[in-house]
Design a protein around this motif. Structure first.
Motif, PDB file in Angstrom:
ATOM      1  N   ALA A 175       0.837  -1.210   0.000  1.00  0.00           N
ATOM      2  CA  ALA A 175       0.000   0.000   0.000  1.00  0.00           C
ATOM      3  C   ALA A 175       0.870   1.257   0.000  1.00  0.00           C
ATOM      4  CB  ALA A 175      -0.932  -0.005   1.210  1.00  0.00           C
ATOM      5  N   LYS A 176       1.958   1.199   0.759  1.00  0.00           N
ATOM      6  CA  LYS A 176       2.895   2.330   0.778  1.00  0.00           C
ATOM      7  C   LYS A 176       3.492   2.558  -0.605  1.00  0.00           C
ATOM      8  CE  LYS A 176       6.919   1.683   2.682  1.00  0.00           C
ATOM      9  NZ  LYS A 176       7.991   1.458   3.703  1.00  0.00           N
ATOM     10  N   ASN A 177       3.960   1.483  -1.241  1.00  0.00           N
ATOM     11  CA  ASN A 177       4.585   1.602  -2.554  1.00  0.00           C
ATOM     12  C   ASN A 177       3.606   2.056  -3.629  1.00  0.00           C
ATOM     13  OD1 ASN A 177       7.010   0.763  -1.455  1.00  0.00           O
ATOM     14  ND2 ASN A 177       6.750  -1.383  -2.061  1.00  0.00           N
ATOM     15  N   ALA A 178       2.326   1.745  -3.441  1.00  0.00           N
ATOM     16  CA  ALA A 178       1.303   2.141  -4.419  1.00  0.00           C
ATOM     17  C   ALA A 178       0.817   3.572  -4.209  1.00  0.00           C
ATOM     18  CB  ALA A 178       0.118   1.181  -4.354  1.00  0.00           C
ATOM     19  N   GLY A 179       1.309   4.218  -3.167  1.00  0.00           N
ATOM     20  CA  GLY A 179       0.940   5.611  -2.944  1.00  0.00           C
ATOM     21  C   GLY A 179      -0.363   5.827  -2.206  1.00  0.00           C
ATOM     22  N   PHE A 180      -0.857   4.798  -1.509  1.00  0.00           N
ATOM     23  CA  PHE A 180      -2.038   4.998  -0.661  1.00  0.00           C
ATOM     24  C   PHE A 180      -1.647   5.978   0.450  1.00  0.00           C
ATOM     25  CE2 PHE A 180      -3.522   1.747  -3.181  1.00  0.00           C
ATOM     26  CZ  PHE A 180      -4.723   1.167  -2.780  1.00  0.00           C
ATOM     27  N   ASP A 181      -2.546   6.905   0.793  1.00  0.00           N
ATOM     28  CA  ASP A 181      -2.118   7.963   1.718  1.00  0.00           C
ATOM     29  C   ASP A 181      -2.542   7.733   3.161  1.00  0.00           C
ATOM     30  OD1 ASP A 181      -4.696   9.652   2.334  1.00  0.00           O
ATOM     31  OD2 ASP A 181      -4.707   9.538   0.156  1.00  0.00           O
ATOM     32  N   THR A 182      -3.435   6.749   3.412  1.00  0.00           N
ATOM     33  CA  THR A 182      -3.940   6.545   4.772  1.00  0.00           C
ATOM     34  C   THR A 182      -4.094   5.053   5.042  1.00  0.00           C
ATOM     35  OG1 THR A 182      -5.110   8.659   4.824  1.00  0.00           O
ATOM     36  CG2 THR A 182      -5.887   6.961   6.331  1.00  0.00           C
ATOM     37  N   LEU A 183      -3.746   4.641   6.260  1.00  0.00           N
ATOM     38  CA  LEU A 183      -3.898   3.249   6.680  1.00  0.00           C
ATOM     39  C   LEU A 183      -4.895   3.187   7.837  1.00  0.00           C
ATOM     40  CD1 LEU A 183      -2.629   0.339   6.243  1.00  0.00           C
ATOM     41  CD2 LEU A 183      -1.311   0.821   8.310  1.00  0.00           C
ATOM     42  N   PHE A 184      -5.869   2.286   7.714  1.00  0.00           N
ATOM     43  CA  PHE A 184      -6.841   2.052   8.784  1.00  0.00           C
ATOM     44  C   PHE A 184      -6.480   0.745   9.494  1.00  0.00           C
ATOM     45  CE2 PHE A 184      -9.170   4.990   6.168  1.00  0.00           C
ATOM     46  CZ  PHE A 184      -9.930   5.712   7.072  1.00  0.00           C
ATOM     47  N   PHE A 185      -6.063   0.859  10.742  1.00  0.00           N
ATOM     48  CA  PHE A 185      -5.722  -0.289  11.583  1.00  0.00           C
ATOM     49  C   PHE A 185      -7.012  -0.717  12.292  1.00  0.00           C
ATOM     50  CE2 PHE A 185      -4.298  -2.260  15.499  1.00  0.00           C
ATOM     51  CZ  PHE A 185      -3.115  -2.918  15.178  1.00  0.00           C
ATOM     52  N   THR A 186      -7.522  -1.904  11.951  1.00  0.00           N
ATOM     53  CA  THR A 186      -8.842  -2.321  12.434  1.00  0.00           C
ATOM     54  C   THR A 186      -8.727  -3.121  13.730  1.00  0.00           C
ATOM     55  OG1 THR A 186      -9.699  -2.344  10.191  1.00  0.00           O
ATOM     56  CG2 THR A 186     -10.933  -3.586  11.824  1.00  0.00           C
ATOM     57  N   VAL A 187      -9.543  -2.745  14.721  1.00  0.00           N
ATOM     58  CA  VAL A 187      -9.382  -3.303  16.068  1.00  0.00           C
ATOM     59  C   VAL A 187     -10.636  -3.997  16.598  1.00  0.00           C
ATOM     60  CG1 VAL A 187      -7.597  -1.632  16.695  1.00  0.00           C
ATOM     61  CG2 VAL A 187     -10.002  -1.058  17.109  1.00  0.00           C
ATOM     62  N   ARG A 266       2.310   1.089  12.969  1.00  0.00           N
ATOM     63  CA  ARG A 266       2.376   2.546  12.813  1.00  0.00           C
ATOM     64  C   ARG A 266       3.784   2.999  12.435  1.00  0.00           C
ATOM     65  NH1 ARG A 266       1.041   7.106  17.430  1.00  0.00           N
ATOM     66  NH2 ARG A 266       0.956   8.905  16.015  1.00  0.00           N
ATOM     67  N   ALA A 267       4.781   2.353  13.008  1.00  0.00           N
ATOM     68  CA  ALA A 267       6.166   2.713  12.702  1.00  0.00           C
ATOM     69  C   ALA A 267       6.525   2.397  11.254  1.00  0.00           C
ATOM     70  CB  ALA A 267       7.110   1.982  13.650  1.00  0.00           C
ATOM     71  N   MET A 268       5.831   1.434  10.658  1.00  0.00           N
ATOM     72  CA  MET A 268       6.105   1.056   9.275  1.00  0.00           C
ATOM     73  C   MET A 268       5.438   1.991   8.267  1.00  0.00           C
ATOM     74  SD  MET A 268       5.394  -3.050   9.591  1.00  0.00           S
ATOM     75  CE  MET A 268       5.639  -3.294   7.834  1.00  0.00           C
ATOM     76  N   TRP A 269       4.435   2.746   8.710  1.00  0.00           N
ATOM     77  CA  TRP A 269       3.570   3.477   7.770  1.00  0.00           C
ATOM     78  C   TRP A 269       3.943   4.956   7.732  1.00  0.00           C
ATOM     79  CZ3 TRP A 269       0.715   2.378   3.835  1.00  0.00           C
ATOM     80  CH2 TRP A 269      -0.187   3.324   3.332  1.00  0.00           C
ATOM     81  N   PRO A 270       4.286   5.486   6.554  1.00  0.00           N
ATOM     82  CA  PRO A 270       4.713   6.885   6.471  1.00  0.00           C
ATOM     83  C   PRO A 270       3.579   7.892   6.349  1.00  0.00           C
ATOM     84  CG  PRO A 270       4.917   5.854   4.320  1.00  0.00           C
ATOM     85  CD  PRO A 270       4.455   4.774   5.264  1.00  0.00           C
ATOM     86  N   GLY A 271       2.365   7.414   6.019  1.00  0.00           N
ATOM     87  CA  GLY A 271       1.247   8.326   5.791  1.00  0.00           C
ATOM     88  C   GLY A 271       0.406   8.531   7.036  1.00  0.00           C
ATOM     89  N   LYS A 272      -0.831   8.943   6.811  1.00  0.00           N
ATOM     90  CA  LYS A 272      -1.768   9.157   7.911  1.00  0.00           C
ATOM     91  C   LYS A 272      -2.217   7.807   8.469  1.00  0.00           C
ATOM     92  CE  LYS A 272      -1.904  13.665   7.805  1.00  0.00           C
ATOM     93  NZ  LYS A 272      -1.473  14.493   8.948  1.00  0.00           N
ATOM     94  N   PHE A 273      -2.413   7.795   9.794  1.00  0.00           N
ATOM     95  CA  PHE A 273      -2.704   6.534  10.487  1.00  0.00           C
ATOM     96  C   PHE A 273      -3.991   6.676  11.290  1.00  0.00           C
ATOM     97  CE2 PHE A 273      -2.248   3.324  13.802  1.00  0.00           C
ATOM     98  CZ  PHE A 273      -1.737   2.239  13.102  1.00  0.00           C
ATOM     99  N   SER A 274      -4.946   5.776  11.020  1.00  0.00           N
ATOM    100  CA  SER A 274      -6.247   5.816  11.679  1.00  0.00           C
ATOM    101  C   SER A 274      -6.532   4.482  12.344  1.00  0.00           C
ATOM    102  CB  SER A 274      -7.346   6.128  10.655  1.00  0.00           C
ATOM    103  OG  SER A 274      -8.626   6.164  11.262  1.00  0.00           O
ATOM    104  N   VAL A 275      -7.269   4.504  13.451  1.00  0.00           N
ATOM    105  CA  VAL A 275      -7.677   3.268  14.126  1.00  0.00           C
ATOM    106  C   VAL A 275      -9.181   3.125  13.964  1.00  0.00           C
ATOM    107  CG1 VAL A 275      -7.776   2.007  16.300  1.00  0.00           C
ATOM    108  CG2 VAL A 275      -5.772   3.399  15.752  1.00  0.00           C
ATOM    109  N   LYS A 276      -9.598   2.018  13.367  1.00  0.00           N
ATOM    110  CA  LYS A 276     -11.002   1.796  13.011  1.00  0.00           C
ATOM    111  C   LYS A 276     -11.626   0.752  13.920  1.00  0.00           C
ATOM    112  CE  LYS A 276     -13.922   0.700   9.012  1.00  0.00           C
ATOM    113  NZ  LYS A 276     -14.719  -0.372   9.619  1.00  0.00           N
TER     114      LYS A 276
END
Length: 422
Positions: A175-187, A266-276
């Motif tokens: 996802a990072k390499n494809a240029g996705f700008d936000t990651l949703f970490f689902t809990v 979170r440490a792996m992800w360079p973009g915006k980080f959300s918890v869902k």
């Protein structure tokens, strides 16, 4: 006495204009759909029961889903007067970027089973409308193909942390390499919820055929034609899997995930980080203290823990407590643009639509998703105009009253008044 006369044919045709008949059946049915419920009815007619019920259903008694939908009905708007709403701006800023409307498309799994265009229809429609699209870990189109479909739009990725951590880490990297700008970490999905409609329908990958499912499919040959003549289903993460929805989820989910996993991803992800999947004020505060970019108040569309908190009911107190510290997104139960406006008024920064998007997809593929976005966009704009609000930033709690207070304050008083056990 009214003077009567025989009408002239020319006068009759001036007063009565016949609507032009649309020859394209897909365009005709989508033009006749004026609400998300209209799209839902079309989707139900056109889709086999197993696929439709996967979208329409929820966990166990489906109480959480029903309460979530009802919570939006149980509001009262309070419009202002004498304000200029000639021009209304529905755009907003969320997760470091812009969105033309205050809603985006939520992550949904098994999407190409609903209709074979699947995530490409959703991503393409979102890109054209200028709103974000979210791909699920259990989506049926690859990360890279979503990017190809929506190369200049905002793509978000929803992550399940799996038992095989390397799979999850690989998805983050892709996802990072494809240029996705936000990651949703689902809990909210340590294990699969009990989705009883799916069990009764034998909903699985590949579909389980029974006499009942065959009879149900006979009036819907177009769905089977699409399914059998298009590429094999492919998951964003699970390359070799089969079984029921619950079995697939249980093979992917890990009930042991914790805050250490959150920190590692979170440490792996360079973009915006959300918890869902946040469902309590206490957890919302904890995540705000950790400095996440946003939280998503969600009970997973009622598909996990039945009788879980209703996000729209939880929203006001979360917004009061942490609304200045973290962006708040809300999903579950949204069926109308007025629901979106009410959410913004009570403190949400953004909303996500899941079922509404899938109903449009099943009703008409990419054009159906376009129609979903069009309907909701028109409803948002009209509601804002009738409230006499020209910009989404002007919406505030004074515009909405939640009439049905399964009110958390009242519940707290009731609980506090109970005698202690033992």
């Amino acid at each position: 006495m009214v003077k009567r006369q025989i009408p002239q044919p020319a006068e009759i045709f001036e007063l009565m204009k016949f609507k032009k008949f649309e020859l394209d059946p897909k365009k005709r049915r989508l033009e006749n759909a004026l609400t998300i419920e209209d799209l839902r009815k079309i989707a139900k007619r056109r889709t086999p029961a197993a696929a439709f019920d996967y979208t329409d259903g929820a966990a166990e008694g489906e109480i959480s889903m029903e309460r979530s939908v009802q919570s939006f009905r149980d509001i009262e708007f309070h419009p202002s007067i004498l304000k200029d709403v000639t021009n209304v701006d529905t755009s907003t800023q969320i997760m470091g970027g812009s969105s033309a409307m205050p809603f985006g498309i939520a992550p949904t799994g098994f999407t190409r089973l609903m209709q074979t265009e699947g995530e490409t229809a959703g991503a393409g429609a979102a890109g054209a409308a200028g709103i974000p699209f979210t791909l699920s870990t259990l989506g049926t189109t690859s990360i890279e193909d979503v990017k190809k479909t929506n190369p200049h739009g905002r793509n978000w990725f929803q992550l399940y942390v799996m038992k095989q951590r390397d799979i999850s880490y690989g998805l983050v990297e892709r996802a990072k390499n494809a240029g996705f700008d936000t990651l949703f970490f689902t809990v909210d999905a340590p294990v699969a919820g009990a989705r009883l409609r799916d069990t009764r329908n034998g909903f699985s990958i590949p579909p389980q055929l029974t006499p009942q499912t065959i009879l149900n499919a006979i009036p819907r040959p177009w769905w089977w034609w699409d399914f059998l003549t298009t590429p094999k289903l492919e998951f964003a993460s699970l390359s070799e899997t089969g079984g029921t929805v619950g079995e697939l989820l249980d093979s992917a989910m890990d009930p042991s995930i914790n805050f250490d996993d959150l920190a590692e991803i979170r440490a792996m992800w360079p973009g915006k980080f959300s918890v869902k999947g946040v469902q309590t004020l206490e957890d919302a505060k904890k995540l705000a203290d950790l400095g996440v970019d946003s939280i998503v108040l969600s009970n997973h569309g009622g598909r996990q823990l039945d009788r879980a908190p209703v996000p729209f009911e939880l929203l006001p107190e979360v917004a009061r407590e942490i609304g200045k510290d973290v962006e708040i997104i809300i999903d579950t139960g949204i069926r109308n643009g007025a629901d979106i406006v009410a959410s913004l008024a009570l403190g949400a920064d953004f909303t996500l639509i899941g079922r509404a998007y899938l109903f449009g997809l099943m009703a008409g593929g990419r054009e159906g998703v376009d129609r979903t976005i069009e309907i909701l966009g028109e409803q948002v704009e009209r509601t804002m105009r009738l409230l006499q609000v020209a910009d989404v930033s002007e919406l505030n709690p004074a515009h909405v009253t939640q009439l049905r207070q399964f009110n958390r304050d009242d519940r707290a008083e009731i609980i506090g008044s109970r005698p202690a056990r033992g």
